[in-house]
Scaffold this motif. Structure first.
Motif, PDB file in Angstrom:
ATOM      1  N   TRP A 175      -9.277 -10.850   3.657  1.00  0.00           N
ATOM      2  CA  TRP A 175      -9.528  -9.880   5.258  1.00  0.00           C
ATOM      3  C   TRP A 175      -8.227  -9.885   5.587  1.00  0.00           C
ATOM      4  O   TRP A 175      -7.509 -10.958   6.026  1.00  0.00           O
ATOM      5  CB  TRP A 175     -10.377 -10.722   6.268  1.00  0.00           C
ATOM      6  N   ASN A 176      -7.465  -8.719   5.318  1.00  0.00           N
ATOM      7  CA  ASN A 176      -6.062  -8.349   5.256  1.00  0.00           C
ATOM      8  C   ASN A 176      -5.549  -7.626   6.386  1.00  0.00           C
ATOM      9  O   ASN A 176      -5.804  -6.487   7.038  1.00  0.00           O
ATOM     10  CB  ASN A 176      -5.823  -7.649   4.069  1.00  0.00           C
ATOM     11  N   PHE A 177      -4.866  -8.577   7.521  1.00  0.00           N
ATOM     12  CA  PHE A 177      -4.251  -7.968   8.455  1.00  0.00           C
ATOM     13  C   PHE A 177      -2.660  -7.728   8.397  1.00  0.00           C
ATOM     14  O   PHE A 177      -1.914  -7.436   9.166  1.00  0.00           O
ATOM     15  CB  PHE A 177      -4.406  -8.708   9.723  1.00  0.00           C
ATOM     16  N   SER A 178      -2.231  -7.685   7.210  1.00  0.00           N
ATOM     17  CA  SER A 178      -0.788  -7.916   7.005  1.00  0.00           C
ATOM     18  C   SER A 178      -0.172  -6.440   6.962  1.00  0.00           C
ATOM     19  O   SER A 178       1.087  -6.366   6.734  1.00  0.00           O
ATOM     20  CB  SER A 178      -0.454  -8.614   5.590  1.00  0.00           C
ATOM     21  N   HIS A 179      -0.960  -5.497   6.712  1.00  0.00           N
ATOM     22  CA  HIS A 179      -0.537  -4.129   6.489  1.00  0.00           C
ATOM     23  C   HIS A 179      -0.013  -3.806   5.222  1.00  0.00           C
ATOM     24  O   HIS A 179       0.383  -2.698   4.959  1.00  0.00           O
ATOM     25  CB  HIS A 179       0.404  -3.520   7.565  1.00  0.00           C
ATOM     26  N   TYR A 180      -0.144  -4.665   4.309  1.00  0.00           N
ATOM     27  CA  TYR A 180       0.361  -4.469   2.937  1.00  0.00           C
ATOM     28  C   TYR A 180      -1.046  -4.171   1.976  1.00  0.00           C
ATOM     29  O   TYR A 180      -2.061  -4.937   2.234  1.00  0.00           O
ATOM     30  CB  TYR A 180       0.828  -5.850   2.419  1.00  0.00           C
ATOM     31  N   ASP A 181      -1.010  -2.914   1.400  1.00  0.00           N
ATOM     32  CA  ASP A 181      -2.198  -2.869   0.685  1.00  0.00           C
ATOM     33  C   ASP A 181      -2.305  -3.460  -0.890  1.00  0.00           C
ATOM     34  O   ASP A 181      -1.531  -3.461  -1.755  1.00  0.00           O
ATOM     35  CB  ASP A 181      -2.298  -1.325   0.137  1.00  0.00           C
ATOM     36  N   LEU A 182      -3.175  -4.587  -0.588  1.00  0.00           N
ATOM     37  CA  LEU A 182      -3.076  -5.549  -1.797  1.00  0.00           C
ATOM     38  C   LEU A 182      -3.713  -4.670  -3.022  1.00  0.00           C
ATOM     39  O   LEU A 182      -3.363  -4.973  -4.047  1.00  0.00           O
ATOM     40  CB  LEU A 182      -4.086  -6.782  -1.579  1.00  0.00           C
ATOM     41  N   ALA A 183      -4.574  -3.924  -2.882  1.00  0.00           N
ATOM     42  CA  ALA A 183      -5.248  -3.309  -4.018  1.00  0.00           C
ATOM     43  C   ALA A 183      -4.137  -2.434  -4.890  1.00  0.00           C
ATOM     44  O   ALA A 183      -4.533  -2.105  -6.153  1.00  0.00           O
ATOM     45  CB  ALA A 183      -6.346  -2.358  -3.476  1.00  0.00           C
ATOM     46  N   LEU A 184      -2.984  -2.073  -4.367  1.00  0.00           N
ATOM     47  CA  LEU A 184      -2.114  -1.170  -5.041  1.00  0.00           C
ATOM     48  C   LEU A 184      -1.513  -2.262  -6.205  1.00  0.00           C
ATOM     49  O   LEU A 184      -1.062  -1.597  -7.485  1.00  0.00           O
ATOM     50  CB  LEU A 184      -0.707  -0.709  -4.421  1.00  0.00           C
ATOM     51  N   ASN A 185      -1.151  -3.351  -5.936  1.00  0.00           N
ATOM     52  CA  ASN A 185      -0.523  -4.528  -7.074  1.00  0.00           C
ATOM     53  C   ASN A 185      -1.299  -5.534  -7.277  1.00  0.00           C
ATOM     54  O   ASN A 185      -0.843  -5.976  -8.234  1.00  0.00           O
ATOM     55  CB  ASN A 185       0.725  -4.859  -6.243  1.00  0.00           C
ATOM     56  N   PHE A 186      -2.605  -5.482  -6.974  1.00  0.00           N
ATOM     57  CA  PHE A 186      -3.428  -6.787  -7.287  1.00  0.00           C
ATOM     58  C   PHE A 186      -4.644  -6.275  -7.754  1.00  0.00           C
ATOM     59  O   PHE A 186      -5.690  -6.131  -6.854  1.00  0.00           O
ATOM     60  CB  PHE A 186      -3.365  -7.841  -6.175  1.00  0.00           C
ATOM     61  N   GLU A 187      -4.818  -5.970  -8.982  1.00  0.00           N
ATOM     62  CA  GLU A 187      -6.128  -5.423  -9.768  1.00  0.00           C
ATOM     63  C   GLU A 187      -7.056  -6.670  -9.555  1.00  0.00           C
ATOM     64  O   GLU A 187      -7.017  -7.753  -9.748  1.00  0.00           O
ATOM     65  CB  GLU A 187      -5.903  -4.965 -11.066  1.00  0.00           C
ATOM     66  N   GLY A 197      -3.256  -0.446  14.404  1.00  0.00           N
ATOM     67  CA  GLY A 197      -2.394   0.397  14.533  1.00  0.00           C
ATOM     68  C   GLY A 197      -3.114   1.999  14.321  1.00  0.00           C
ATOM     69  O   GLY A 197      -3.054   2.855  15.010  1.00  0.00           O
ATOM     70  N   ASP A 198      -3.730   1.993  13.053  1.00  0.00           N
ATOM     71  CA  ASP A 198      -4.305   3.285  12.548  1.00  0.00           C
ATOM     72  C   ASP A 198      -5.679   3.418  13.554  1.00  0.00           C
ATOM     73  O   ASP A 198      -5.705   4.574  13.894  1.00  0.00           O
ATOM     74  CB  ASP A 198      -4.913   2.947  11.198  1.00  0.00           C
ATOM     75  N   LEU A 200      -5.934   2.511  16.776  1.00  0.00           N
ATOM     76  CA  LEU A 200      -5.295   3.191  17.861  1.00  0.00           C
ATOM     77  C   LEU A 200      -4.919   4.748  17.861  1.00  0.00           C
ATOM     78  O   LEU A 200      -4.947   5.321  18.789  1.00  0.00           O
ATOM     79  CB  LEU A 200      -4.124   2.147  18.603  1.00  0.00           C
ATOM     80  N   MET A 201      -3.970   5.048  16.793  1.00  0.00           N
ATOM     81  CA  MET A 201      -3.671   6.329  16.742  1.00  0.00           C
ATOM     82  C   MET A 201      -4.766   7.221  16.351  1.00  0.00           C
ATOM     83  O   MET A 201      -4.766   8.215  17.003  1.00  0.00           O
ATOM     84  CB  MET A 201      -2.650   6.312  15.446  1.00  0.00           C
ATOM     85  N   THR A 202      -5.817   6.739  16.129  1.00  0.00           N
ATOM     86  CA  THR A 202      -7.063   7.780  15.805  1.00  0.00           C
ATOM     87  C   THR A 202      -7.700   7.970  17.119  1.00  0.00           C
ATOM     88  O   THR A 202      -8.112   9.115  17.489  1.00  0.00           O
ATOM     89  CB  THR A 202      -7.964   6.854  14.948  1.00  0.00           C
ATOM     90  N   LEU A 203      -7.693   7.015  17.998  1.00  0.00           N
ATOM     91  CA  LEU A 203      -7.915   7.045  19.342  1.00  0.00           C
ATOM     92  C   LEU A 203      -7.159   7.980  20.151  1.00  0.00           C
ATOM     93  O   LEU A 203      -7.770   9.019  20.840  1.00  0.00           O
ATOM     94  CB  LEU A 203      -8.090   5.800  20.319  1.00  0.00           C
ATOM     95  N   CYS A 204      -5.911   7.986  20.054  1.00  0.00           N
ATOM     96  CA  CYS A 204      -4.867   8.887  20.443  1.00  0.00           C
ATOM     97  C   CYS A 204      -4.899  10.294  20.240  1.00  0.00           C
ATOM     98  O   CYS A 204      -5.025  11.158  21.100  1.00  0.00           O
ATOM     99  CB  CYS A 204      -3.527   8.441  20.146  1.00  0.00           C
TER     100      CYS A 204
END
Length: 215
Positions: A175-187, A197-198, A200-204
């Motif tokens: 459960w990843n809150f780090s903002h690093y996309d694990l799936a890109l480098n960890f198959e 943040g995403d 909140l920006m959607t709400l904006c």
């Protein structure tokens, strides 16, 4: 769209919503509901609800609808909420402590076993019923308790190193809150990314779009 078994992720993402709405109906004493009534409550279509539930066999009866208690229980079983997946939390800063204190892990299918940090000022503090441990003891803890999942409340820049270490200890679900996309480098990792943040920006965007439409 990714699939888990023969079920698409879009359907899986709706299951917690079904579970929550059915739980609220139970609290109100509702014993039976039709797909049309449930659709109105959830702002979906009745056909969408029937299609979703048919992915798991279907649970309603023609002319009767759904037994609320039985459907709530079945959806809980489908999601595996009774499994109590052994879990650890990495990063006991403000966000990590808030999650540890306020999330109802046992009702969501998880059992929080340990909390870890590398900050000497935080190590040793009590969070919930647990004591924050030094991340250096993570290997020994994993060998003893065999967690399957980790909650990552850590900076983006350290996430790859921490995940690499956790995978070596047998942890492959995040459960990843780090903002690093694990799936890109960890198959092969199982990951649910949370980007506050995403959201909140959607709400904006929605607020501004609404303002633009208002005369």
């Amino acid at each position: 769209m990714p699939k888990y078994g023969n079920v698409s992720l879009s359907v899986i993402r709706r299951l917690p919503r079904y579970y929550r709405f059915l739980g609220e109906l139970l609290q109100k004493g509702t014993t039976r509901i039709s797909s049309r009534e449930l659709a109105q409550l959830m702002q979906l279509t009745a056909s969408q609800i029937r299609q979703d539930l048919n992915c798991f066999g279907g649970f309603g009866q023609q002319g009767y609808g759904y037994n609320v208690a039985a459907l709530h229980d079945e959806i809980g079983k489908i999601m595996g909420l009774d499994k109590r997946i052994p879990t650890i939390l990495i990063g006991a800063g403000n966000l990590g402590r808030t999650i540890a204190k306020h999330m109802k892990f046992d009702q969501s299918g998880f059992n929080l076993l340990g909390i870890f940090d590398n900050n000497s000022a935080i190590i040793g503090q009590a969070v919930r019923s647990l004591t924050v441990q030094d991340v250096q003891s993570l290997g020994r803890f994993c060998n003893e308790h065999h967690p399957r999942a980790a909650i990552l409340c850590i900076p983006r820049e350290v996430a790859p190193e921490v995940v690499e270490q956790l995978r070596a200890f047998g942890v492959n679900c995040f459960w990843n809150f780090s903002h690093y996309d694990l799936a890109l480098n960890f198959e092969g990792v199982v990951v649910e990314n949370v980007h506050l943040g995403d959201s909140l920006m959607t709400l904006c965007y929605q607020i501004n779009a609404l303002s633009d439409e208002t005369p």
